[in-house]
Design an enzyme around this catalytic site. Structure first.
Site, PDB file in Angstrom:
ATOM      1  CE  LYS A 100     -29.708  39.337 -27.677  1.00  0.00           C
ATOM      2  NZ  LYS A 100     -28.752  38.967 -26.618  1.00  0.00           N
ATOM      3  CD  GLU A 122     -30.390  46.262 -31.867  1.00  0.00           C
ATOM      4  OE1 GLU A 122     -30.861  46.578 -32.943  1.00  0.00           O
ATOM      5  OE2 GLU A 122     -30.810  45.066 -31.364  1.00  0.00           O
ATOM      6  CB  SER A 387     -30.404  33.032 -22.493  1.00  0.00           C
ATOM      7  OG  SER A 387     -29.675  33.896 -21.182  1.00  0.00           O
TER       8      SER A 387
HETATM    9  C1  PLP Z   1     -29.192  39.559 -25.256  1.00  0.00           C
HETATM   10  C2  PLP Z   1     -28.963  38.567 -24.404  1.00  0.00           C
HETATM   11  C3  PLP Z   1     -29.880  38.359 -23.212  1.00  0.00           C
HETATM   12  C4  PLP Z   1     -31.225  39.189 -23.076  1.00  0.00           C
HETATM   13  O1  PLP Z   1     -32.158  39.674 -24.105  1.00  0.00           O
HETATM   14  P1  PLP Z   1     -33.362  39.084 -24.147  1.00  0.00           P
HETATM   15  O2  PLP Z   1     -33.989  39.696 -25.497  1.00  0.00           O
HETATM   16  O3  PLP Z   1     -34.075  39.557 -23.082  1.00  0.00           O
HETATM   17  O4  PLP Z   1     -33.253  37.579 -24.187  1.00  0.00           O
HETATM   18  C5  PLP Z   1     -29.854  37.533 -22.185  1.00  0.00           C
HETATM   19  N1  PLP Z   1     -28.969  36.472 -22.313  1.00  0.00           N
HETATM   20  C6  PLP Z   1     -28.092  36.561 -23.259  1.00  0.00           C
HETATM   21  C7  PLP Z   1     -26.778  35.455 -23.268  1.00  0.00           C
HETATM   22  C8  PLP Z   1     -28.035  37.412 -24.395  1.00  0.00           C
HETATM   23  O5  PLP Z   1     -26.928  37.585 -25.198  1.00  0.00           O
END
Ligand code: PLP
Length: 399
Positions: A100, A122, A387
């Site tokens: 993020k 948000e 992610s």
């Molecule tokens: C917010 C988040 C996601 C999902 O959001 P995307 O916009 O689809 O990437 C996935 N993994 C983590 C660790 C997140 O914080």
């Protein structure tokens, strides 16, 4: 995979946005007062994004503050289990613990140049709230984070972090108290306050957000491509990512979209399974429609009412989706699969145990999908986008 369509699309650069449209998807479905603000923002972004001094500043903070490039890690033990080579793109190692921050740094630098007085955002899992509050602290800007009460309960640590970083947290009791309700509340505040910059956290919402968020996250795939060519001397066969709104997935995928032999897979938050009302698998089970300012897929019933959603992963628990992913689905350039809560928990535990890496419960969906797809593909090379890290999930009872 339908190769004829893909060849055509690759030739015409069809997967990129043209003025905020991805094929028929995307656009700006908002009240006139918001339209003016967004057109202004779109113009400013297009004009600024490729300016050398802007790019230099963005890359400077990614390197020195976020810790990029994130490693591409060869997961030896997971590879043995899968029966083929798997690399993990370590977005979990970024400052604040997920992908993020790539986007929040980019957008806050824009906000600063636009002379915004306050940042609003948000948050679902709290990762975007933390990343935004962090970037606001870094640049000394006032910051408000909107969050659903239900999400705040299941992501307590992130609520504390946001407060510690000096941002105001505003809980919304509307709806189910999840991400969708937080977006509605933040948008309302944005409309009413002219000098506020809305820092959207995923590849959703009206133009220019999908284009802007996609641009700032594409650093993930740019690095990964370079890294895999350095270590393996060739492109990967498969890419995997989890998908909530679509930002970490598009971040990894963008630089490979026109590489025809790279297969692309995304894992949706399937919740209890393919049951409307108990899932957040928007592309697998939804249909095209306008939702929160954009034309894309959404989980709606025959009267266009939004179904309640459920996923164990707050970051995936959203009934809308990126318009670019809607196009990638329709053209078969990428494949989208539903991964259940139970499958995600299994991979959460597995990766922790075999690799010493505790993944976010969101990212665990991508690991689960990779293990499902990579059966009998011994010569394949795959990249999974990790992610985020799972610190926020360990105190929940996932056992
Ligand atoms: C917010 C988040 C996601 C999902 O959001 P995307 O916009 O689809 O990437 C996935 N993994 C983590 C660790 C997140 O914080």
């Amino acid at each position: 995979m339908n190769t004829t369509i893909i060849e055509h699309e690759i030739k015409t650069k069809q997967f990129d946005s043209i003025d905020g449209r991805y094929g028929e998807y995307g656009g700006m479905y908002v009240p006139p007062i918001l339209e003016d603000k967004l057109l202004n923002l779109a113009g400013f972004f297009m004009e600024t994004k490729s300016k050398p001094d802007f790019e230099t500043e963005y890359l400077y903070y990614l390197k020195t503050f976020v810790g990029r490039p994130s490693p591409l890690y060869y997961a030896n033990n997971l590879s043995k289990i899968a029966g083929s080579k798997i690399y993990l793109k370590r977005e979990d190692l970024n400052h604040t613990g997920s992908h993020k921050i790539n986007n929040t740094i980019g957008q806050i630098l824009l906000a600063k140049r636009m002379g915004a007085s306050e940042i609003v955002a948000e948050t679902g899992a709290g990762q975007h709230g933390v990343a935004t509050a962090t970037a606001a602290a870094l640049f000394g800007m006032k910051c408000k984070i909107f969050m659903g009460t239900r999400d705040a309960e299941r992501q307590k640590m992130n609520v504390s972090r946001i407060k510690l970083l000096g941002a105001d947290i505003i809980l919304t009791n509307e709806g189910r108290g999840t991400l969708k309700d937080a977006v509605d509340a933040a948008l309302g505040y944005y409309i009413e306050n002219p000098d506020v910059f809305y820092l959207l956290g995923s590849q959703v919402g009206p133009h220019p957000y999908p284009t802007m968020v996609g641009h700032f996250q594409s650093i993930i795939g740019k690095e990964a491509k370079k890294q895999i060519i350095e270590t393996e001397g060739r492109l990967p066969d498969n890419l995997f990512a989890c998908i909530g709104g679509g930002s970490n997935a598009i971040g990894l995928f963008t630089d490979f979209l026109y590489d025809q032999n790279v297969a692309i897979y995304a894992a949706e938050g399937g919740g209890d399974g393919p049951i409307l009302g108990s899932t957040a698998a928007t592309l697998s089970l939804g249909k095209p429609g306008v939702f929160q300012g954009t034309f894309s897929y959404a989980l709606t019933d025959e009267n266009d009412n939004i179904y309640p959603t459920h996923s164990i992963a707050a970051g995936l628990d959203y009934p809308g989706i990126s318009p670019q992913h809607a196009l990638l689905k329709d053209t078969n350039r990428a494949s989208y699969y539903l991964i259940t809560d139970a499958e995600a928990i299994e991979s959460f535990k597995l990766l922790s145990k075999v690799e010493g890496i505790i993944p976010a419960i969101e990212s665990s969906h991508a690991v689960a999908l990779a293990l499902r797809v990579l059966k009998n593909k011994p010569n394949d090379i795959s990249i999974i986008n990790l992610s985020g890290r799972g610190d926020k999930d360990v105190e929940r009872d996932l056992m």
